[in-house]
Structures are given as structure tokens and as C-alpha cells.
Design an enzyme around this catalytic site. Structure first.
Site, PDB file in Angstrom:
ATOM      1  N   LYS A 127      45.817  40.132  17.272  1.00 44.07           N
ATOM      2  CA  LYS A 127      46.946  39.211  17.058  1.00 44.07           C
ATOM      3  C   LYS A 127      47.164  38.486  18.377  1.00 44.07           C
ATOM      4  O   LYS A 127      47.725  39.038  19.319  1.00 44.07           O
ATOM      5  CB  LYS A 127      48.188  40.012  16.649  1.00 44.07           C
ATOM      6  CG  LYS A 127      49.215  39.259  15.863  1.00 44.07           C
ATOM      7  CD  LYS A 127      50.208  38.397  16.550  1.00 44.07           C
ATOM      8  CE  LYS A 127      50.965  38.783  17.737  1.00 44.07           C
ATOM      9  NZ  LYS A 127      51.397  37.573  18.525  1.00 44.07           N
ATOM     10  N   GLU A 183      48.572  46.954  29.673  1.00 48.12           N
ATOM     11  CA  GLU A 183      48.309  46.206  30.902  1.00 48.12           C
ATOM     12  C   GLU A 183      49.484  45.244  31.072  1.00 48.12           C
ATOM     13  O   GLU A 183      49.613  44.291  30.301  1.00 48.12           O
ATOM     14  CB  GLU A 183      46.965  45.474  30.714  1.00 48.12           C
ATOM     15  CG  GLU A 183      46.549  44.611  31.867  1.00 48.12           C
ATOM     16  CD  GLU A 183      46.659  45.343  33.165  1.00 48.12           C
ATOM     17  OE1 GLU A 183      46.154  46.470  33.260  1.00 48.12           O
ATOM     18  OE2 GLU A 183      47.288  44.799  34.079  1.00 48.12           O
ATOM     19  N   CYS A 186      49.186  37.919  35.784  1.00 40.77           N
ATOM     20  CA  CYS A 186      49.754  39.234  36.128  1.00 40.77           C
ATOM     21  C   CYS A 186      49.462  39.526  37.582  1.00 40.77           C
ATOM     22  O   CYS A 186      50.183  40.254  38.242  1.00 40.77           O
ATOM     23  CB  CYS A 186      49.127  40.342  35.305  1.00 40.77           C
ATOM     24  SG  CYS A 186      48.720  39.924  33.650  1.00 40.77           S
ATOM     25  N   GLU A 218      59.131  40.087  38.519  1.00 42.37           N
ATOM     26  CA  GLU A 218      58.032  39.190  38.132  1.00 42.37           C
ATOM     27  C   GLU A 218      58.614  37.882  37.591  1.00 42.37           C
ATOM     28  O   GLU A 218      59.495  37.891  36.744  1.00 42.37           O
ATOM     29  CB  GLU A 218      57.166  39.856  37.054  1.00 42.37           C
ATOM     30  CG  GLU A 218      55.944  39.037  36.724  1.00 42.37           C
ATOM     31  CD  GLU A 218      54.980  39.739  35.782  1.00 42.37           C
ATOM     32  OE1 GLU A 218      55.446  40.293  34.766  1.00 42.37           O
ATOM     33  OE2 GLU A 218      53.777  39.723  36.057  1.00 42.37           O
TER      34      GLU A 218
HETATM   35  C1  UN1 Z   1      45.730  38.148  35.014  1.00 42.06           C
HETATM   36  O1  UN1 Z   1      46.064  38.156  36.194  1.00 42.06           O
HETATM   37  O2  UN1 Z   1      46.591  37.992  34.142  1.00 42.06           O
HETATM   38  O3  UN1 Z   1      41.547  38.686  38.316  1.00 42.06           O
HETATM   39  C2  UN1 Z   1      44.298  38.284  34.621  1.00 42.06           C
HETATM   40  C3  UN1 Z   1      41.702  37.548  37.917  1.00 42.06           C
HETATM   41  C4  UN1 Z   1      41.184  37.167  36.559  1.00 42.06           C
HETATM   42  C5  UN1 Z   1      41.958  37.852  35.481  1.00 42.06           C
HETATM   43  C6  UN1 Z   1      43.434  37.800  35.735  1.00 42.06           C
HETATM   44  N1  UN1 Z   1      39.796  37.511  36.487  1.00 42.06           N
HETATM   45  O4  UN1 Z   1      42.254  36.711  38.602  1.00 42.06           O
END
Ligand code: UN1
Length: 516
Positions: free
Chosen positions: A178, A253, A287, A388
């Protein structure tokens, strides 16, 4: 609504089908909301049930397909994605906003995962080891788990679905996904590529729609054995709680507040370059974004000025324009959150060194644009330095030593990635050891993970699992230890241990001591 706006369907059991309700939702370009990408199936629990039915049925045969053959399909997927890289990248920039260079990176990450897990089809190693008993053999093998349910985010619309899907498929699991309502098109493109790669029907299914109506039924379906979610910590907690009664496997995550420590011996230009990329790449909507800059007080002022100048000069606009360096926020509510945090930062007493406002006028009025924003003179306890934001906002917090930098780095709830800029190898190793994070960089910002290493975080960022790399296989397979006895007798482990000469001698010795 212009008549030529396409209508997209769910992908269930190898067929493109509308939502049972017939309802649709719109997906618009965040750089220009008059541009409607399409109308997508607004699914509910009936559509989820159909998809889980298909995935559960397909699992019966997919789990028995030899892993090298499963890997070959993934290899073909990688080749197809390579051929369509430009088409899918453009579609992704249009629906998600990040600049083309980055969406090409996103599709590339899916390609890398397809080849990584394709190769794993010929490995998928277990262990063979020795038994403690004679004429007995011992090994452990990875077994698939069943139907996996994925709830995926909008910031890496193809890469993150690919992290999860390729690992699950090579293990022999089947999938219902989803995707985020802001980026369904990229996941449907991914489904098309999987179909064209020859994946049997029902092995991979996509149900588009909202979290409450389509996400929750997927999470709660008892036939779904693994849930993998990428998104906010608040939603992750709800999912974890919903999965607890059935002891469902859950991989989470979640958020980050990722620090870069900049020491006074650092190459300043390099550190500023790193902070620009880490804080403003994907408009800060990662993230792993570098949202806290813990800079030695001897250089904090100079660093802030340089960073402010560079941030102020970034070209913001539609990601489809090759000259643009930063795109919009994903939607209005995300833009509002970013603007709220900018007000909070001002009220907390941090000093704006760049940005701080929504961008208006042509060509910004039709999209969700905000200036790349740098706060100087931050303090470790400020909300902008601990929460965040998920937008193009970063804050410089002066530090007086490496030890203080590490202490501040570790005091938020999150532990995804961390970084240090220094030319002192000793400091680099201490920070690498002591910053609590799942990913750590030396002389790089907090973003840029490669697919063949584990990705994930500590504390409230994750729940102990990792994706990508070979670590992902642990989320999508279950260990089975197998013992084969060919002695023709029932040998009892721990009891029928063979009487070896050394043991006999030791026994004799202790009896003699007791008696003597
Ligand atoms: C994310 O930060 O949401 O490490 C994923 C990175 C990417 C993936 C990031 N390969 O910057």
C-alpha cells in the site's frame, strides 16, 4: 478536471482492477498543483482482501520456485528498470517533486536492489555445521514466511518499495503493498516492471489508497505474516500495537534527527558542501536528512555564514528543470509543518542565516515551495534541534568539544544516521564508535546509504531490524535448524555424548581425587 487525466487501477493477482467501490483519488504535482498526474483507486478493506487472497494463493507455489529462478526474475527486473530509468524518473519527479538527478538515483537504488537480491538467489546461505553426536548432520536453512504487507512512504517512492520487495521475493514470500497516497504512480510503474520481468500472478500486488481504509486492513489481516513499514514514529507505534496481538513480525523504519559533528580541524568547504547536500537534498524530506549541525564554537560563526550564503543561492523550482537544485515540499500539510517549525525556531531565539519564508510569485504560486532555511545560534534543547521537521530546515548548534558533540548527538529520541567532519583519524574513530546510530559517515553528510549495506536505526528510529544489505533477509525469512541422524539409533543430544578417550581420562582423574 481535464478529460485526458488518466485513471490508474490496482494491481491484484496479475490484473489491473478498479477499487470495488469504484472510487478514485487524485494525485497532483507538488511543484504545480494544476497538473493532475492521474486518478488512482481509492481502495478499502474489500480490495485489500482480494489482494491478500491472491498473495496467499500465489505463496503456495512461489515458495517452491527454486531461489535461483526467483533471483533470475529479479535480475530481469533490474534490466527493465535500467531501460525505463529516464521514463520512471520523470514520472517520479512529477508526482513527488524531487529533482531529476535525485529521482534517477531513486530508480537506480531499485536497480541496485534488484541485482543485489537477484544474485542472492544463488546464495541465500545457511550454515552447515557439526553435530555433537556421530553419524549425524546439522544445518540451518532460510525459509520463507508467507504474505508480507508493506506500507511505503512518498520520499523514496521506488527505492524503498524495492528494498522491501526484492528481499521478500528472493526469500520466497509474496507481497501486498500500500504505497503513500502522494506517490502511487511510481509503485504502479514498479509493478509493471515486475509483471514484464515475468513474475507469476499474485506474487506482487498493489492496493492504492489511504492509511485508515486500505493500510489498516492490510496490517490486521491475519494471513499477512510480516509487516514492513517506513514512515513516522507515531504511525510506527500504532502499527506495532496493531500487530502485537498476533505476534506478527514487524519491521519498522521511522524518524530521524541526524547530526553532523563538525570539528575545528575539518576542511570547512567540504563540511559546508556536505551540510548543503545533507540538509537540502530531497528538500530535507529524508529520514536521514542532516537536520542538526553540531559545529565547534571556534568555527561556528564562519560555518554558519558560509552555509547561509550557499543555501540562499540554491536554485529552487520544479524538479523537472535540470538547472533546479531543490524542489518543493510534498504537499500543503507538509509545507505548513515546515513553516510552523520556522516560526518555532524564531520564537526559540535561533537566528536565521538563510531562508525562513514560503516562496511566492511566479513560478512558485502553484506549488508548495519554501526557502532553504538555516538557523544559527541554535541550542541543543530547542525543538528545532530535537524534533524531526522533514523539510529544508537545518540548525547550527555550537559545541566546545568532541565529547560534547557526541553527547548532544545522542540525546534525541532517534538514532538513524550520524556524521563527523574532521581530519583527525582518532576523533573520527571515537565518533564512529560512540554516536548511537545505525549508519555513520566520516567526511560525508548523513545521507547516501548504499544498497548492499544494512539500513536502519537505533532507539525510536527502528525496532532492531535492518533493511537492504543481507540483513534484510532476516526480516523476510525464518531460520529452520535441521538435524539428520544416519546412525540408525535414537541418539539423545546432551545425554548420549560419546565417551572420548580425553573425557574418560578426565572422569578417571576426578574419581581418583574424590576417593583419595
Ligand atoms: C531516507 O532517508 O528516507 O541513504 C532514505 C540515502 C538513500 C535512502 C534514504 N539511499 O540517502
Amino acid at each position: 478536471m481535464p478529460a485526458n487525466v488518466p485513471v490508474f487501477k490496482n494491481y491484484v493477482n496479475g490484473e489491473w482492477v478498479p477499487a470495488r467501490s469504484g472510487r478514485l483519488f487524485e494525485n497532483r504535482n507538488p511543484a504545480d498543483i494544476t497538473d493532475c498526474i492521474g486518478r488512482f483507486a481509492d481502495s478499502d478493506e474489500r480490495d485489500v482482501k482480494d489482494a491478500v487472497d491472491a498473495a496467499a494463493e500465489a505463496y503456495k507455489s512461489w515458495r517452491l520456485v527454486p531461489a535461483p529462478a526467483r533471483g533470475e526474475i529479479l535480475y530481469r527486473l533490474g534490466q527493465i528498470l535500467k531501460e525505463r530509468k529516464e521514463e520512471y524518473s520523470r514520472a517520479m519527479t512529477r508526482e513527488m517533486g524531487k529533482v531529476l538527478k535525485e529521482t534517477r538515483g531513486d530508480v537506480q537504488e531499485a536497480i541496485d536492489m534488484a541485482f543485489l537480491m537477484g544474485g542472492e538467489g544463488r546464495r541465500l546461505h545457511g550454515q552447515t555445521t557439526h553435530s555433537e553426536l556421530p553419524n549425524k548432520f546439522a544445518m540451518s536453512v532460510r525459509q520463507p514466511i508467507g504474505v508480507c504487507g508493506f506500507i511505503t512512504p512518498w520520499n523514496f517512492p521506488m527505492a524503498i518499495p524495492a528494498w522491501k520487495t526484492t528481499a521478500a521475493l528472493v526469500c520466497g514470500d509474496t507481497v501486498v503493498i500500500k504505497p503513500a497516497t502522494d506517490t502511487p504512480h511510481s509503485v504502479l510503474n514498479f509493478a509493471q516492471a515486475l509483471e514484464d520481468a515475468g513474475l507469476p500472478k499474485g506474487v506482487f500486488n498493489v492496493v492504492t489508497g489511504g492509511g485508515a481504509k486500505a493500510g489498516m486492513p492490510l496490517i490486521k489481516d491475519r494471513r499477512v505474516k510480516v509487516i514492513s513499514f517506513t514512515g513516522s514514529t507515531a504511525v510506527g507505534r500504532t502499527i506495532n500495537e496493531a500487530c502485537a496481538p498476533d505476534f506478527k513480525h514487524v519491521h519498522l523504519e521511522m524518524g530521524g534527527k541526524n547530526p553532523i559533528i563538525v570539528m575545528d580541524d575539518a576542511n570547512l568547504e567540504l563540511a559546508v558542501d556536505g551540510a548543503i547536500w545533507g540538509a537540502f537534498g530531497t528538500s530535507g524530506q529524508r529520514c536521514t536528512a542532516s537536520s542538526r549541525l553540531l559545529v565547534h564554537k571556534k568555527i561556528a560563526k564562519k560555518f554558519t555564514t558560509l552555509l547561509g550564503e550557499r543555501a540562499g543561492a540554491l536554485r529552487v523550482g520544479s524538479g523537472l528543470d535540470e538547472k533546479v537544485e531543490m524542489g518543493p515540499s510534498i504537499n500543503e500539510s507538509q509545507l505548513d509543518t515546515v513553516l510552523d517549525y520556522i516560526s518555532i525556531g524564531r520564537a526559540e531565539g535561533a537566528k536565521l542565516a538563510a531562508g525562513g519564508r514560503r516562496l511566492t510569485g511566479k513560478p512558485y504560486d502553484k506549488g508548495w515551495f519554501v526557502q532553504p532555511t538555516v538557523f544559527g545560534d541554535g541550542h541543543r534543547k530547542m525543538r528545532i534541534a530535537t524534533e524531526e521537521i522533514f523539510g529544508p530546515v537545518t540548525v547550527v548548534v555550537p559545541i566546545s568539544s568532541l565529547e560534547e558533540g557526541i553527547e548532544i548527538a545522542n540525546e534525541t529520541d532517534y538514532g538513524l544516521s550520524g556524521a563527523i567532519f574532521t581530519q583527525d583519524v582518532n576523533k573520527a574513530f571515537v565518533a564512529m564508535r560512540d554516536v548511537v546510530a545505525g549508519i555513520f559517515y566520516v567526511n560525508l553528510p548523513t545521507i547516501g546509504a548504499e544498497t548492499h549495506l544494512p539500513f536502519g536505526g537505533c532507539k525510536k528510529t527502528g525496532n532492531g531490524h535492518r533493511e537492504a544489505g543481507l540483513a534484510a533477509l532476516d526480516v523476510f525469512s525464518e531460520w529452520k535448524s535441521v538435524y539428520v541422524d544416519y546412525s540408525g539409533t535414537i541418539q539423545k543430544a546432551q545425554i548420549d555424548v560419546p565417551d572420548l578417550p580425553a573425557r574418560a581420562a578426565a572422569k578417571k582423574d576426578s574419581t581418583r581425587k574424590r576417593e583419595g
